[in-house]
Design a protein around this motif. Structure first.
Motif, PDB file in Angstrom:
ATOM      1  N   LEU A  16     -31.658  12.387  32.442  1.00 45.52           N
ATOM      2  CA  LEU A  16     -31.527  10.578  32.342  1.00 45.52           C
ATOM      3  C   LEU A  16     -31.044  10.660  31.538  1.00 45.52           C
ATOM      4  O   LEU A  16     -29.959   9.832  30.940  1.00 45.52           O
ATOM      5  N   PHE A  17     -29.886  11.543  31.281  1.00 42.91           N
ATOM      6  CA  PHE A  17     -28.310  11.586  30.427  1.00 42.91           C
ATOM      7  C   PHE A  17     -27.216  11.731  32.240  1.00 42.91           C
ATOM      8  O   PHE A  17     -27.504  12.939  32.611  1.00 42.91           O
ATOM      9  N   GLY A  18     -26.689  10.738  32.143  1.00 40.89           N
ATOM     10  CA  GLY A  18     -25.657  10.434  33.229  1.00 40.89           C
ATOM     11  C   GLY A  18     -24.933  11.932  33.582  1.00 40.89           C
ATOM     12  O   GLY A  18     -24.803  12.479  32.918  1.00 40.89           O
ATOM     13  N   ASP A  19     -24.077  12.068  34.765  1.00 43.99           N
ATOM     14  CA  ASP A  19     -22.902  12.986  34.959  1.00 43.99           C
ATOM     15  C   ASP A  19     -21.917  13.480  34.179  1.00 43.99           C
ATOM     16  O   ASP A  19     -21.414  13.942  33.285  1.00 43.99           O
ATOM     17  N   ALA A  20     -22.118  11.811  33.945  1.00 42.56           N
ATOM     18  CA  ALA A  20     -20.266  11.636  32.793  1.00 42.56           C
ATOM     19  C   ALA A  20     -20.607  11.587  31.743  1.00 42.56           C
ATOM     20  O   ALA A  20     -20.083  12.520  30.367  1.00 42.56           O
ATOM     21  N   GLU A  21     -22.026  11.808  30.617  1.00 41.21           N
ATOM     22  CA  GLU A  21     -22.428  12.087  29.741  1.00 41.21           C
ATOM     23  C   GLU A  21     -22.622  13.517  29.580  1.00 41.21           C
ATOM     24  O   GLU A  21     -22.639  13.659  28.303  1.00 41.21           O
ATOM     25  N   ARG A  22     -23.447  14.107  30.238  1.00 43.86           N
ATOM     26  CA  ARG A  22     -23.368  15.348  30.877  1.00 43.86           C
ATOM     27  C   ARG A  22     -22.328  16.259  30.270  1.00 43.86           C
ATOM     28  O   ARG A  22     -22.126  17.275  29.403  1.00 43.86           O
ATOM     29  N   ALA A  23     -20.546  15.861  30.989  1.00 42.86           N
ATOM     30  CA  ALA A  23     -19.903  16.449  30.461  1.00 42.86           C
ATOM     31  C   ALA A  23     -18.619  16.245  29.241  1.00 42.86           C
ATOM     32  O   ALA A  23     -18.872  16.935  28.989  1.00 42.86           O
ATOM     33  N   ARG A  24     -19.365  15.132  28.708  1.00 42.96           N
ATOM     34  CA  ARG A  24     -18.699  14.593  27.748  1.00 42.96           C
ATOM     35  C   ARG A  24     -19.673  15.320  26.600  1.00 42.96           C
ATOM     36  O   ARG A  24     -18.583  15.859  25.157  1.00 42.96           O
ATOM     37  N   PHE A  25     -20.644  15.432  26.493  1.00 41.48           N
ATOM     38  CA  PHE A  25     -21.391  16.513  25.311  1.00 41.48           C
ATOM     39  C   PHE A  25     -20.689  18.034  25.951  1.00 41.48           C
ATOM     40  O   PHE A  25     -20.820  18.613  24.671  1.00 41.48           O
ATOM     41  N   ALA A  26     -21.094  18.392  26.693  1.00 42.20           N
ATOM     42  CA  ALA A  26     -20.878  19.978  27.195  1.00 42.20           C
ATOM     43  C   ALA A  26     -18.728  20.136  26.164  1.00 42.20           C
ATOM     44  O   ALA A  26     -18.227  21.312  26.242  1.00 42.20           O
ATOM     45  N   ALA A  27     -18.465  19.112  27.410  1.00 45.29           N
ATOM     46  CA  ALA A  27     -16.739  19.180  26.511  1.00 45.29           C
ATOM     47  C   ALA A  27     -16.242  18.638  24.612  1.00 45.29           C
ATOM     48  O   ALA A  27     -15.218  18.794  24.348  1.00 45.29           O
ATOM     49  N   THR A  28     -17.925  18.442  23.869  1.00 48.32           N
ATOM     50  CA  THR A  28     -17.194  18.219  22.896  1.00 48.32           C
ATOM     51  C   THR A  28     -17.401  19.004  21.342  1.00 48.32           C
ATOM     52  O   THR A  28     -18.912  20.148  22.025  1.00 48.32           O
ATOM     53  N   GLU A  29     -16.732  19.538  20.672  1.00 45.93           N
ATOM     54  CA  GLU A  29     -16.975  20.156  20.383  1.00 45.93           C
ATOM     55  C   GLU A  29     -17.948  19.604  19.043  1.00 45.93           C
ATOM     56  O   GLU A  29     -17.163  18.690  17.974  1.00 45.93           O
ATOM     57  N   PHE A  30     -18.725  19.710  17.840  1.00 41.20           N
ATOM     58  CA  PHE A  30     -19.362  19.168  16.663  1.00 41.20           C
ATOM     59  C   PHE A  30     -19.583  20.250  15.608  1.00 41.20           C
ATOM     60  O   PHE A  30     -19.046  21.602  16.127  1.00 41.20           O
ATOM     61  N   THR A  31     -19.862  19.715  14.882  1.00 41.40           N
ATOM     62  CA  THR A  31     -19.479  20.032  13.645  1.00 41.40           C
ATOM     63  C   THR A  31     -21.005  20.144  13.006  1.00 41.40           C
ATOM     64  O   THR A  31     -22.463  18.875  12.405  1.00 41.40           O
ATOM     65  N   ARG A  32     -21.903  21.123  12.364  1.00 42.55           N
ATOM     66  CA  ARG A  32     -23.312  21.449  11.819  1.00 42.55           C
ATOM     67  C   ARG A  32     -22.720  20.592  10.901  1.00 42.55           C
ATOM     68  O   ARG A  32     -21.736  20.487   9.524  1.00 42.55           O
ATOM     69  N   ASP A  33     -23.943  19.616  10.302  1.00 43.52           N
ATOM     70  CA  ASP A  33     -24.172  18.859   9.507  1.00 43.52           C
ATOM     71  C   ASP A  33     -24.491  19.183   8.175  1.00 43.52           C
ATOM     72  O   ASP A  33     -25.256  20.836   8.300  1.00 43.52           O
ATOM     73  N   HIS A  70     -20.428  15.279  14.907  1.00 43.26           N
ATOM     74  CA  HIS A  70     -18.973  15.066  16.558  1.00 43.26           C
ATOM     75  C   HIS A  70     -18.612  13.497  16.010  1.00 43.26           C
ATOM     76  O   HIS A  70     -18.608  12.273  15.487  1.00 43.26           O
ATOM     77  N   ASP A  71     -16.763  13.465  17.060  1.00 47.99           N
ATOM     78  CA  ASP A  71     -16.340  12.564  16.688  1.00 47.99           C
ATOM     79  C   ASP A  71     -16.571  11.815  18.160  1.00 47.99           C
ATOM     80  O   ASP A  71     -16.748  12.482  18.988  1.00 47.99           O
ATOM     81  N   GLY A  72     -16.484  10.146  18.435  1.00 51.10           N
ATOM     82  CA  GLY A  72     -16.468   9.581  19.552  1.00 51.10           C
ATOM     83  C   GLY A  72     -18.264   8.640  19.752  1.00 51.10           C
ATOM     84  O   GLY A  72     -19.206   9.232  18.562  1.00 51.10           O
ATOM     85  N   ALA A  73     -18.534   8.736  20.858  1.00 47.24           N
ATOM     86  CA  ALA A  73     -19.212   6.932  20.842  1.00 47.24           C
ATOM     87  C   ALA A  73     -20.844   8.322  20.639  1.00 47.24           C
ATOM     88  O   ALA A  73     -20.486   9.612  21.237  1.00 47.24           O
ATOM     89  N   PRO A  74     -21.875   8.079  20.324  1.00 52.45           N
ATOM     90  CA  PRO A  74     -23.056   8.398  20.025  1.00 52.45           C
ATOM     91  C   PRO A  74     -23.259   8.794  22.007  1.00 52.45           C
ATOM     92  O   PRO A  74     -23.047   7.862  22.776  1.00 52.45           O
ATOM     93  N   PHE A  75     -24.248   9.508  21.990  1.00 50.71           N
ATOM     94  CA  PHE A  75     -25.047  10.800  23.645  1.00 50.71           C
ATOM     95  C   PHE A  75     -26.107   9.282  23.428  1.00 50.71           C
ATOM     96  O   PHE A  75     -27.160   9.398  23.283  1.00 50.71           O
ATOM     97  N   ARG A  76     -26.144   8.960  24.737  1.00 51.26           N
ATOM     98  CA  ARG A  76     -27.536   7.595  25.245  1.00 51.26           C
ATOM     99  C   ARG A  76     -27.726   8.354  26.067  1.00 51.26           C
ATOM    100  O   ARG A  76     -27.181   8.704  27.786  1.00 51.26           O
ATOM    101  N   ALA A  77     -29.133   8.658  26.547  1.00 47.20           N
ATOM    102  CA  ALA A  77     -30.124   8.105  27.645  1.00 47.20           C
ATOM    103  C   ALA A  77     -30.291   7.292  28.610  1.00 47.20           C
ATOM    104  O   ALA A  77     -30.615   6.437  27.724  1.00 47.20           O
ATOM    105  N   GLU A  78     -30.373   7.169  29.761  1.00 44.68           N
ATOM    106  CA  GLU A  78     -31.510   5.850  30.545  1.00 44.68           C
ATOM    107  C   GLU A  78     -32.550   5.555  30.068  1.00 44.68           C
ATOM    108  O   GLU A  78     -33.925   6.744  30.066  1.00 44.68           O
ATOM    109  N   ARG A  79     -33.265   4.822  29.910  1.00 41.05           N
ATOM    110  CA  ARG A  79     -34.610   4.534  29.633  1.00 41.05           C
ATOM    111  C   ARG A  79     -35.143   5.103  28.643  1.00 41.05           C
ATOM    112  O   ARG A  79     -36.374   5.488  28.848  1.00 41.05           O
ATOM    113  N   GLN A  80     -33.936   5.404  27.727  1.00 35.47           N
ATOM    114  CA  GLN A  80     -34.873   5.839  26.366  1.00 35.47           C
ATOM    115  C   GLN A  80     -35.899   5.483  25.705  1.00 35.47           C
ATOM    116  O   GLN A  80     -36.469   6.370  25.128  1.00 35.47           O
TER     117      GLN A  80
END
Length: 341
Positions: free
Chosen positions: A183-200, A212-222
């Motif tokens: 449900l996460f598009g190819d671009a969204e999955r690629a962005r997820f894998a390329a993102t550096e996250f910080t433990r809250d 993380h910095d940047g836009a929220p991650f969205r799934a289709e029909r979530q």
């Protein structure tokens, strides 16, 4: 039966073993130690099976006293530890004599440290486990005045250490596709894998929130996803599009979209990530992850046993350093001149 007496304890000190597998259909997650590799390392150091419970210390330990001589092991997130004021090495075994006071302070790296005893803690089992599962109301955190029975033991030795895999400063963890990954598009999955996250700062034994910095991650029909079974390691995207990695005491049902599931052997890296630790995710094939897991389990006990070796004491931690004869044969330097004369 002898016991370890709790003189004081941090708010997150509980007994934990491998947990309660097999109860998911009844609404109970497995629970158990947040860092299961630390359980296995303690078992290897003490030369005993991996099913024994240990004291899991979330961020801070406490003060303890032995009613009789006992061999202990310290594993997981390194914490400052001392017996009667003498500094103790981490990832090692030590003899704690009757009446001695063991003090364990805050974590110097990571989150969850573990105190093991030879023979294991012998408290009552509930549904096949001695683990506290506070979310489910099973057991309780240990507190001052508690007396934890210790089973008889033989063969454990003090003065041993083990080289462990470092997992206390984040890094890259492996993730496999989950129920809603598609449900996460190819671009969204690629962005997820390329993102550096910080433990809250928001984290507990149920899960860890990542920022993380940047836009929220969205799934289709979530918004139309029905609640279904979830397990530790699942990476849910909250309503605000922020990843939340589930840990041992997670709920058993959830409706947030899951972009993937962290492989079990990498989950300790997530659990041991302190606030501000940087983390990344790398997608791997399910078949390869399963094969790696089976190989690791098949040889884990033997591999860890082979990694145990005698502890070489660090002079910086030896309060009695001056009682040792460190150098012999010292002279004034003119012996040969006198002999030649």
């Amino acid at each position: 039966m002898t016991a370890l007496v709790i003189l004081s304890a941090g708010p997150g000190v509980t007994l934990q073993d491998r947990g309660r597998p097999g109860w998911l259909a009844h609404g109970l997650s497995q629970g158990g130690a947040a860092d299961r590799l630390a359980l296995a390392e303690g078992a290897a150091l003490l030369g005993q099976g991996g099913g024994h419970a240990a004291l899991e210390m979330a961020g801070f330990g406490g003060a303890f006293a032995a009613e009789a001589d006992m061999v202990i092991a310290l594993t997981g997130a390194p914490m400052r530890a001392a017996a009667e004021g003498e500094r103790l090495a981490w990832n090692a075994t030590h003899l704690l004599r009757a009446g001695e006071r063991l003090e364990i302070g805050g974590a110097e790296a990571g989150v969850y440290g573990y105190l093991h005893v030879a023979g294991g803690f012998a408290g009552p089992e509930v549904m096949g486990s001695r683990s506290a599962h506070l979310t489910a109301g099973i057991g309780a955190a240990v507190a001052a005045g508690d007396r934890l029975p210790v089973a008889p033991a033989s063969g454990a030795r003090a003065g041993l250490t083990i080289d462990v895999a470092h997992r206390f400063s984040g890094g890259t963890v492996r993730i496999v596709a989950s129920a809603q990954t598609a449900l996460f598009g190819d671009a969204e999955r690629a962005r997820f894998a390329a993102t550096e996250f910080t433990r809250d700062t928001r984290a507990n034994r149920q899960g860890v929130r990542l920022s993380h910095d940047g836009a929220p991650f969205r799934a289709e029909r979530q918004l139309s996803i029905l609640s279904e079974i979830i397990v530790p390691g699942d990476v849910q995207m909250t309503g605000e599009g922020t990843p939340y990695v589930l840990l041992p005491e997670c709920q058993t049902m959830g409706g947030y979209p899951r972009i993937g599931t962290v492989v079990p052997d990498d989950l300790p890296v997530i659990a041991q990530a302190g606030p501000g630790t940087r983390l990344r995710f790398r997608f791997v094939a399910l078949d390869g992850a399963v094969a790696d897991w089976r190989r690791a389990r098949a040889g884990e006990a033997a591999r860890l046993a082979a990694a145990v070796r005698p502890l070489i004491r660090d002079p910086a931690t030896m309060a009695d350093l001056l009682s040792y004869q460190l150098v012999g044969g010292v002279t004034a330097g003119d012996d040969l001149e006198r002999e030649e004369g």
